[in-house]
Design a protein around this motif. Sequence first.
Motif, PDB file in Angstrom:
ATOM      1  N   ARG A 110       0.663  -1.070   0.262  1.00 53.64           N
ATOM      2  CA  ARG A 110      -0.211   0.662  -0.109  1.00 53.64           C
ATOM      3  C   ARG A 110       0.666   1.241   0.351  1.00 53.64           C
ATOM      4  O   ARG A 110       0.225   2.359  -0.898  1.00 53.64           O
ATOM      5  N   GLU A 114       0.501   4.043  -3.179  1.00 57.22           N
ATOM      6  CA  GLU A 114       0.370   5.552  -2.572  1.00 57.22           C
ATOM      7  C   GLU A 114       1.208   6.358  -2.953  1.00 57.22           C
ATOM      8  O   GLU A 114       0.864   7.788  -3.671  1.00 57.22           O
ATOM      9  N   ARG A 115       2.528   5.826  -2.938  1.00 53.37           N
ATOM     10  CA  ARG A 115       3.550   6.776  -3.334  1.00 53.37           C
ATOM     11  C   ARG A 115       3.891   7.372  -5.103  1.00 53.37           C
ATOM     12  O   ARG A 115       3.539   7.691  -5.887  1.00 53.37           O
ATOM     13  N   ALA A 118       0.609   9.378  -6.650  1.00 55.48           N
ATOM     14  CA  ALA A 118       0.869  10.636  -5.921  1.00 55.48           C
ATOM     15  C   ALA A 118       1.563  10.950  -6.558  1.00 55.48           C
ATOM     16  O   ALA A 118       1.565  12.211  -8.036  1.00 55.48           O
ATOM     17  N   PHE A 124      -6.141   7.926  -5.700  1.00 53.91           N
ATOM     18  CA  PHE A 124      -7.103   6.645  -4.834  1.00 53.91           C
ATOM     19  C   PHE A 124      -8.441   6.891  -5.010  1.00 53.91           C
ATOM     20  O   PHE A 124      -8.582   7.819  -4.184  1.00 53.91           O
ATOM     21  N   THR A 130      -4.183  -4.037  -2.113  1.00 52.05           N
ATOM     22  CA  THR A 130      -2.682  -4.183  -2.485  1.00 52.05           C
ATOM     23  C   THR A 130      -1.955  -5.820  -1.512  1.00 52.05           C
ATOM     24  O   THR A 130      -2.361  -6.659  -1.563  1.00 52.05           O
TER      25      THR A 130
END
Length: 216
Positions: A110, A114-115, A118, A124, A130
């Motif tokens: 996860r 997320e990284r 972005a 998201f 995940t």
Amino acid sequence: MVEGQRFAAFLFDMDGTLLNSIASAERVWARWAARHGLDVEAFLQTIHGVRSVETVRRQNLPGVDPEREAAAITQAEIDDVEGVIAIEGAKAFLATLPAERWAIVTSAPRALAERRMAAAGLDFPPLVITAEDIAHGKPAPDCYLLAAQRLGVRPQDCLVFEDAPAGIAAGEAAAARVVVISATHAHPMQTPHRVLADYLQVAVDINEQGLALVQA
């Protein structure tokens, strides 16, 4: 062909499907492979679409703890997102989808998901499955079955967007329909599924019967 067919939900792989992270991933994995004396070029062909811990485990390296190595690799990938970009048209396409009717289903942990999302400028969704959420990664169907369950729909009523053989096999095993995104493919893939170069050529038609892909 899936154009015009109605689906309860759309399920998206992330890497290679919504965004291109190949440069970042291959930088990190190439360094790891070289450290362990692997044939880097051959090894890099095996890393896409599956969980890091399973990639490490397959090498059967003496004295290597797959969980620890995978965690270190994930951190290195989080630290290096240079060149991570959205697949053409992905951001606008996702923006048209009802939040409760789509999910991301990725082999990435996860924090890495997320990284990268972005870094690619993508939002998201409320539901993201995940690597931590399932015991068996792609090509097992577990991740897509779980996504469908959490959305409250049948997996056979879902359309899966994938790019890699392991993910395509997972979608098939879940009894979902599959669309292949070829934006990051260096060579044409032999597949019976509908192939889209990106998201610029399709749009979504939404009514009470569900979601349908249509020509843009």
